[in-house]
Write an enzyme that holds these catalytic residues in place. Structure first.
Site, PDB file in Angstrom:
ATOM      1  NE  ARG A   9      -3.433   2.273   2.881  1.00 49.78           N
ATOM      2  CZ  ARG A   9      -4.036   2.583   4.028  1.00 49.78           C
ATOM      3  NH1 ARG A   9      -3.799   1.857   5.115  1.00 49.78           N
ATOM      4  NH2 ARG A   9      -4.868   3.610   4.082  1.00 49.78           N
ATOM      5  CG  HIS A  10      -0.895   4.941  -0.854  1.00 51.32           C
ATOM      6  ND1 HIS A  10      -1.071   5.737   0.253  1.00 51.32           N
ATOM      7  CD2 HIS A  10      -2.131   4.544  -1.219  1.00 51.32           C
ATOM      8  CE1 HIS A  10      -2.346   5.826   0.541  1.00 51.32           C
ATOM      9  NE2 HIS A  10      -3.021   5.100  -0.334  1.00 51.32           N
ATOM     10  N   GLY A  11       2.322   5.063   0.911  1.00 53.35           N
ATOM     11  CA  GLY A  11       2.642   5.652   2.206  1.00 53.35           C
ATOM     12  C   GLY A  11       1.504   6.491   2.769  1.00 53.35           C
ATOM     13  CD1 TRP A  15      -7.144  14.600   3.638  1.00 54.65           C
ATOM     14  CD2 TRP A  15      -8.339  13.320   2.244  1.00 54.65           C
ATOM     15  NE1 TRP A  15      -7.796  15.435   2.776  1.00 54.65           N
ATOM     16  CE2 TRP A  15      -8.536  14.685   1.901  1.00 54.65           C
ATOM     17  CE3 TRP A  15      -8.986  12.337   1.510  1.00 54.65           C
ATOM     18  CZ2 TRP A  15      -9.360  15.072   0.843  1.00 54.65           C
ATOM     19  CZ3 TRP A  15      -9.802  12.725   0.451  1.00 54.65           C
ATOM     20  CH2 TRP A  15      -9.985  14.084   0.136  1.00 54.65           C
ATOM     21  N   GLY A  23     -10.013   8.060  -2.349  1.00 59.89           N
ATOM     22  CA  GLY A  23     -10.073   7.134  -3.475  1.00 59.89           C
ATOM     23  C   GLY A  23      -9.463   7.759  -4.713  1.00 59.89           C
ATOM     24  NE  ARG A  64      -4.007   7.526  -2.227  1.00 59.12           N
ATOM     25  CZ  ARG A  64      -5.053   7.944  -2.913  1.00 59.12           C
ATOM     26  NH1 ARG A  64      -5.013   9.128  -3.532  1.00 59.12           N
ATOM     27  NH2 ARG A  64      -6.156   7.215  -2.994  1.00 59.12           N
ATOM     28  CD  GLU A  88      -8.542   2.521  -2.576  1.00 60.21           C
ATOM     29  OE1 GLU A  88      -8.942   1.500  -3.182  1.00 60.21           O
ATOM     30  OE2 GLU A  88      -8.069   2.503  -1.414  1.00 60.21           O
ATOM     31  NE  ARG A 114     -20.886   2.231  11.168  1.00 57.26           N
ATOM     32  CZ  ARG A 114     -19.670   2.641  11.519  1.00 57.26           C
ATOM     33  NH1 ARG A 114     -18.700   1.748  11.627  1.00 57.26           N
ATOM     34  NH2 ARG A 114     -19.424   3.928  11.749  1.00 57.26           N
TER      35      ARG A 114
END
Length: 208
Positions: A9-11, A15, A23, A64, A88, A114
């Site tokens: 996953r990117h750094g 946010w 996204g 990113r 994303e 959820r």
């Protein structure tokens, strides 16, 4: 013949502190996110030095992810390939907001999400099933292009969790429960052999 995919996953982004959904938005890395990218690059260099070479680097087309992959590309002396299908998910009306903020406005839709985030995605969001399909097909194309090799793939949290479920025959609706989150710039190792997938490691941090 098997291909090893090293998913990262990117750094960390600006946010992350408030857990806002990022996204399609172009959100830059924090200082910590850039440090995480450097550690991923150090890890990639160590892999090569130890004889466990990395033959290629692929990233999503989102900045990113591209920036996160840069130190690894320098360490490996490789030019990354960008793949739009690794981007994303689009989170629709929740883009740039927290789940709590959305819940305050639309508690019914938040509760439905959820309960089942695939059957009940956020309003105007990308269908998670479509995202899983495009992401899985992208990884299969990458594996086929580098058959027998080892490939670093830098992408995104929700997309990768959906793809992991798809490849490992886990119901997509369970992606938030089974994979609560992928750590920033940590590595998850998969072995793809034809249509079979083996999970070799999950969320391994690149510590110096």
């Amino acid at each position: 013949m098997s291909t090893t995919l090293l998913l990262a996953r990117h750094g960390q982004t600006l946010w992350h502190a408030e857990n806002r959904y990022a996204g399609v938005s172009d959100i830059g890395l924090t200082d910590e996110g850039r440090a995480q990218a450097v550690r991923l690059g150090w890890w990639a260099g160590r892999q090569a030095a130890a004889g466990a070479g990395i033959d290629a680097v692929w990233t999503s087309t989102v900045p990113r992810a591209i920036v996160t992959a840069e130190p690894a590309c320098r360490a490996l002396d490789l030019v990354p390939t960008r793949e739009h299908d690794l981007r994303e998910c689009d989170f629709g009306v929740v883009e740039g907001r927290t789940l709590a903020e959305f819940e305050a406005v639309d508690p019914t839709a938040a509760a439905a999400f959820r309960a089942d985030p695939v059957v009940n995605p956020f309003p105007s969001a990308e269908d998670p099933r479509s995202a899983a399909t495009r992401g899985t097909e992208a990884l299969r194309r990458i594996a086929s292009a580098h058959e027998g090799g080892r490939v670093l793939v830098v992408a995104h949290n929700t997309l990768l969790r959906l793809v992991l479920c798809d490849l490992l025959s886990i119901p997509l609706s369970d992606y938030r429960r089974v994979f609560p989150r992928l750590r920033n710039a940590a590595v998850t190792e998969l072995r793809l052999t034809g249509k079979d997938t083996a999970l070799l490691s999950l969320n391994v941090p690149c510590e110096r």
